[in-house]
Design an enzyme around this catalytic site. Structure first.
Site, mmCIF file in Angstrom:
data_model
loop_
_atom_site.group_PDB
_atom_site.id
_atom_site.type_symbol
_atom_site.label_atom_id
_atom_site.label_comp_id
_atom_site.label_asym_id
_atom_site.label_seq_id
_atom_site.Cartn_x
_atom_site.Cartn_y
_atom_site.Cartn_z
ATOM 1 C CG ASP A 174 -28.414 0.625 12.430
ATOM 2 O OD1 ASP A 174 -28.505 1.620 11.688
ATOM 3 O OD2 ASP A 174 -27.947 -0.471 12.049
ATOM 4 C CG ASP A 203 -24.881 -0.889 14.194
ATOM 5 O OD1 ASP A 203 -24.676 -1.054 12.973
ATOM 6 O OD2 ASP A 203 -25.763 -1.500 14.825
ATOM 7 N NE ARG A 249 -30.321 -0.330 5.564
ATOM 8 C CZ ARG A 249 -29.841 -1.444 6.115
ATOM 9 N NH1 ARG A 249 -29.140 -1.362 7.236
ATOM 10 N NH2 ARG A 249 -30.056 -2.625 5.564
ATOM 11 C CG ASP A 306 -24.596 -2.634 9.847
ATOM 12 O OD1 ASP A 306 -25.182 -2.143 8.876
ATOM 13 O OD2 ASP A 306 -25.100 -3.535 10.543
#
Length: 453
Positions: free
Chosen positions: A292, A265, A345, A288
Site C-alpha cells: 500500500d 500491511d 487492487r 490487508d
C-alpha cells in the site's frame, strides 16, 4: 467522445502525412494515425497509437526491400517541435528536429523482405502532430519500391518478426529512477539478521546499510524502516506475521523476501516517502494490503512481485478526501508483477498521474484488475489478462472516475475493460515486452527466489 478514424497516408519524399486533432481522433486511449511509404530500399510504417495532453506514443515498422543488413539506423525529422522522451526496441536520440533510431543487440539483422519494429513516447504541442515525410535507413533515402542491388535468392527467406521486447529488465526501471534515483544502502556495510529483534534494530538504524535477512523471522505489528536501506532476502528468507512501514523516509530497496500472514500491511509506504523500489518479493495470505502506497509518497517502482492467496493487493492513495497531500504525487510504476488469482487492487489508484502499469500478468482475478479513480491518470500497457472478467475500469465504490489509457494489452478469456480520458506522459525509458509473451516471462521470473541479489 469523437469517433475513431484510421487514415492510411502514403508519403514519398515530397508528400507529407499529417496527424492532427481533426485527422486522427483520440478515443478510449487509442489514436490511429497514418502510414508513410518512404524511400529506396525500405518501407516505413509510422503510426501514432496513443495521444494525450502533451504526449503521444508512436510505433514504427521498417521493411527492408534492399540487401540484408546486420545493423541499422533510421533517421527522420519532425516539423512541429515534437520531442522523443523514451523508447523501446531501439535506442532513440534527438538533435534538434532530427531523430535517429538505432537497433539493439537482438534486432539488428533485417533480411531482404524482413522487418524490424520499435516504438517510443514523445511530447507534442497539443495543436498538430505531423508525421515525418521522409526517412533514411543507413543513410539511404527510402522510397518503398526498390529491389535489392544484388541478385535476389531463388527462394526469398521467410520474414521473421522481431521480438517487441529485449531480454527481461530485472534492474531498476520506472519512477524510482527519477528524482535522483534509488540506491538504498549503496555500498554500505552488510548486516545479516536472523531474529525479529535484530531485524527491527537494523531497519530502524539511522545509518545507511545493507541488511540481509536469513531464515524465517516471526514477528508482529509493523517494523519501521529508516532511509537509505537495502533489504535483501537470502535464499528462502521469510517474514511471517508482520510488515514493514516506510513513513516519511527515502531511498529504500526491498528485494527477494517472502511475506506471509501479515497482520496489517506487508509493506506500507506513506507520509511523503520517496524513491522506493519493491522488487522480486512474494506476498502470501495476509490481512490487508500487500503493498500500500499513500499520503503523498512518490517516485516508486513495484516490480517482479508475486501476490497469491490474497484479497487486497496494492492500494495507491488511501482516501478520497486526501487530494491536498496526494495531487502531484503518488507516481508509481508497476511492472512484471504476477497477480495470481488474487481478488482486487492491482492497483486501485487515487490522484496519481501518471501511474504506469505495464507487462503484468493477471490470472483469474475474481474482483477486478486495475481501477483508476479520483482524477488519477493510469496507463495500462502491454499486460496479459488471463480469465479476468473485469481487467480495468474507471471509478470504484464511492470513488469517482479517473482517466485510464489502455494499449497493447492481451486478453484470454477476459473482458475488454473500460478506458477513457487522458494521462500525462511517461518521463523514463523502458522496454515493453510483447503482451502475448508476458505470461511466460512473468511466471518464469516473478517472486522471491528468482534472483540472487
Amino acid at each position: 467522445m469523437l469517433a475513431t478514424r484510421r487514415a492510411t497516408l502514403l508519403a514519398t519524399a515530397t508528400a507529407t502525412a499529417t496527424v492532427t486533432a481533426g485527422a486522427a481522433l483520440f478515443v478510449g486511449g487509442v489514436l490511429t494515425a497514418g502510414t508513410a511509404n518512404a524511400a529506396a530500399g525500405c518501407q516505413v510504417n509510422y503510426s501514432v497509437d496513443g495521444q494525450w495532453s502533451g504526449g503521444f506514443t508512436s510505433n514504427i515498422t521498417i521493411t527492408n526491400l534492399g540487401d540484408p543488413v546486420s545493423s541499422w539506423n533510421l533517421r527522420w525529422s519532425y516539423s512541429a517541435g515534437q520531442q522523443v522522451s523514451s523508447a523501446w526496441n531501439a535506442t532513440v536520440t534527438q538533435n534538434g528536429s532530427q531523430v535517429t533510431a538505432t537497433n539493439l543487440s537482438y534486432n539488428g539483422n533485417i533480411g531482404t523482405g524482413g522487418t524490424a519494429s520499435f516504438g517510443f513516447n514523445g511530447t507534442w504541442n497539443n495543436s498538430s502532430n505531423p508525421a515525418p515525410n521522409s526517412f533514411t535507413l543507413n543513410g539511404v533515402a527510402c522510397t518503398g519500391g526498390t529491389a535489392p542491388t544484388t541478385a535476389p535468392p531463388t527462394t526469398v527467406p521467410p520474414t521473421t518478426p522481431p521480438p517487441t521486447g529485449g531480454p527481461p529488465q530485472t534492474g531498476l526501471v520506472g519512477w524510482a529512477t527519477q528524482n535522483g534515483g534509488t540506491t538504498g544502502g549503496g555500498n554500505a556495510s552488510t548486516t545479516t539478521v536472523t531474529s525479529s529483534s535484530a531485524l527491527s534494530s537494523a531497519l530502524g538504524s539511522s545509518s545507511a546499510s545493507v541488511i540481509r535477512v536469513s531464515g524465517n523471522i516471526s514477528c508482529s505489528g509493523m517494523l519501521s524502516v529508516k532511509s537509505n536501506k537495502t533489504i535483501l532476502g537470502n535464499s528462502g528468507a521469510t517474514i511471517t506475521g508482520c510488515g514493514f512501514n516506510i513513513s516519511n523516509e527515502n531511498n529504500v530497496i526491498i528485494r527477494n523476501l517472502t511475506f506471509r500472514n501479515w497482520g496489517d500491511d506487508a509493506i506500507n509506504v506513506q507520509e511523503s516517502a520517496k524513491n522506493i523500489w519493491i522488487d522480486h518479493n512474494t506476498f502470501d495470505h495476509g490481512y490487508d494490503g500487500a503493498v500500500d502506497i499513500k499520503r503523498g509518497s512518490d517516485f516508486i517502482t513495484v516490480s517482479w512481485n508475486r501476490v497469491m492467496n490474497h484479497n487486497k493487493s496494492m492500494l495507491l492513495g488511501h482516501s478520497d478526501g486526501n487530494a491536498s497531500q496526494d495531487v502531484g504525487h503518488l507516481r508509481v510504476t508497476y511492472h512484471h508483477n504476477w497477480f495470481d488469482a488474487t481478488t482486487q487492487r492491482h492497483p486501485r489508484v487515487r490522484f496519481g498521474n501518471p501511474v504506469h502499469v505495464y507487462n503484468n500478468y493477471y490470472y483469474k482475478n475474481s474482483g477486478y484488475g486495475v481501477a483508476s479513480t479520483m482524477n488519477a491518470g493510469v496507463l495500462v500497457e502491454g499486460n496479459y489478462f488471463d480469465g479476468v472478467s473485469d481487467p480495468f475500469h474507471r471509478g470504484e465504490g464511492s470513488s469517482g472516475a479517473g482517466s485510464l489509457v489502455a494499449r497493447n494489452n492481451h486478453f484470454v478469456g477476459s473482458g475488454s475493460g473500460q478506458a477513457g480520458g487522458s494521462v500525462n506522459s511517461i518521463p523514463y525509458s523502458y522496454t515493453l515486452d510483447a503482451a502475448s509473451s508476458v505470461k511466460s516471462i512473468v511466471t518464469g521470473g516473478a517472486g522471491a527466489g528468482r534472483i540472487n541479489p
